[in-house]
Design an enzyme around this catalytic site. Structure first.
Site, PDB file in Angstrom:
ATOM      1  N   HIS A   1      -1.237  11.414  -1.905  1.00  0.00           N
ATOM      2  CA  HIS A   1      -2.511  10.966  -1.340  1.00  0.00           C
ATOM      3  C   HIS A   1      -3.427  12.126  -0.982  1.00  0.00           C
ATOM      4  CE1 HIS A   1      -5.312   9.637   1.816  1.00  0.00           C
ATOM      5  NE2 HIS A   1      -5.336   8.497   1.146  1.00  0.00           N
TER       6      HIS A   1
ATOM      7  N   HIS B   1       0.827  -1.211   0.000  1.00  0.00           N
ATOM      8  CA  HIS B   1       0.000   0.000   0.000  1.00  0.00           C
ATOM      9  C   HIS B   1       0.860   1.259   0.000  1.00  0.00           C
ATOM     10  CE1 HIS B   1      -3.146   2.679   2.097  1.00  0.00           C
ATOM     11  NE2 HIS B   1      -3.549   2.501   0.864  1.00  0.00           N
TER      12      HIS B   1
HETATM   13  O1  G3P Z   1      -6.734   1.914  -3.204  1.00  0.00           O
HETATM   14  C1  G3P Z   1      -7.027   1.466  -1.938  1.00  0.00           C
HETATM   15  C2  G3P Z   1      -6.752   2.474  -0.878  1.00  0.00           C
HETATM   16  O2  G3P Z   1      -5.495   3.054  -1.081  1.00  0.00           O
HETATM   17  C3  G3P Z   1      -7.804   3.528  -0.781  1.00  0.00           C
HETATM   18  O3  G3P Z   1      -7.641   4.368   0.313  1.00  0.00           O
HETATM   19  O4  G3P Z   1      -7.039   6.529   1.287  1.00  0.00           O
HETATM   20  O5  G3P Z   1      -5.359   4.711   1.254  1.00  0.00           O
HETATM   21  O6  G3P Z   1      -5.984   5.864  -0.846  1.00  0.00           O
HETATM   22  P1  G3P Z   1      -6.446   5.419   0.504  1.00  0.00           P
HETATM   23 MG    MG Z   2      -4.860   4.696  -2.317  1.00  0.00          MG
END
Ligand code: G3P
Ligand code: MG
Length: 263
Positions: free
Chosen positions: A52, A10
């Site tokens: 982000h 992630h």
């Molecule tokens: O793409 C999945 C996830 O990354 C969505 O939430 O806020 O971490 O971008 P966020």
């Molecule tokens: Mg994301």
């Protein structure tokens, strides 16, 4: 439909490196991950950048929206210092740099299109065009020999913004799409399914915290891939995999690596 790795780092390197930077991508790769999720939005001059938050302040010092700064200005900003002394000077990463790194190291990309509010269509369009140009050889190879292997060489777009995904579909239909929702129950599967059909999407992406086995069954029966964010314990990872979830991203890239889950 999930020809991709099951375990996805992630924002690059999860909790181990500053998010959405080359250092993060390097970290995920060094832990053995062959799949990454990161977030992309546009600079004021229309260059896709890994980021982000729509505003400066948390991971990058400064004020205002990301799209009030040019790519050159953003590239000169420090996206690593907030995370730790060893990352001081780590710049904001362009989407182009991220694609190059991932190609070089054989890393599959889930590109989350994350527009600043009001720039959904433009962001979807530009990210799709840049991806189309970068992956022209892979797209040609897939058209020539359409199978799961050539398909898995293409990235996957995802977004909470249906407008961004629609724009990406128009600009680069050959790059597959997935729709992101926090809680499937908010709209209900019967309302989400037509949206996936309209987008010609192959996957649904959702927060595992709200997910139920019945929802998984419905989505799988309809033939869609199901991807979850952000799963940070081994137990929960195993549980949703038992339910039929195809893949998930994690911040705890160390945990799944140490337990030999990602091999
Ligand atoms: O793409 C999945 C996830 O990354 C969505 O939430 O806020 O971490 O971008 P966020
Ligand atoms: Mg994301």
């Amino acid at each position: 439909m999930w020809p991709y790795p099951k375990f996805v780092a992630h924002r690059g390197g999860g909790i181990l490196a500053p998010e959405n930077t080359l250092a993060g991508l390097r970290c995920g790769w060094s832990y053995g991950y062959h799949a990454v999720e990161f977030d992309v939005m546009l600079s004021s001059d229309g260059v896709p950048m890994l980021m982000h938050d729509p505003i400066l302040g948390r991971t990058v010092r400064g004020v205002g929206k990301i799209n009030e700064y040019t790519a050159a200005q953003l590239k000169a900003m420090d996206a690593g210092a907030w995370f730790g002394a060893e990352f001081v000077g780590e710049p904001i990463c362009t989407y182009q740099q991220a694609m190059e790194f991932c190609r070089q190291h054989g890393i599959w990309m889930n590109v989350e299109i994350k527009p600043v509010e009001g720039f959904e269509i433009e962001t979807g369009h530009v990210v799709a065009q840049e991806t189309l140009a970068f992956f022209s050889a892979e797209i040609a190879a897939h058209i020539e020999r359409p199978d799961a292997t050539t398909f898995a060489n293409l990235p996957l777009f995802s977004s909470f913004s249906i407008d961004a995904l629609r724009a990406a579909q128009v600009a680069a239909a050959a790059i597959p799409r997935g729709y992101l929702v926090d809680d499937i129950a908010d709209e209900g599967w019967s309302n989400l399914k037509p949206k996936l059909e309209e987008l010609d999407a192959i996957t649904l992406h959702t927060n595992h915290k709200h997910l139920s086995p019945a929802q998984v069954d419905a989505i799988k029966q309809a033939g869609y891939g199901l991807f979850c964010y952000t799963v940070n314990t081994l137990e929960r990872g195993s549980e949703i995999q038992r339910w039929g979830v195809d893949g998930f991203c994690t911040d705890r890239i160390d945990l799944f690596k140490e337990n030999n889950k990602i091999m």
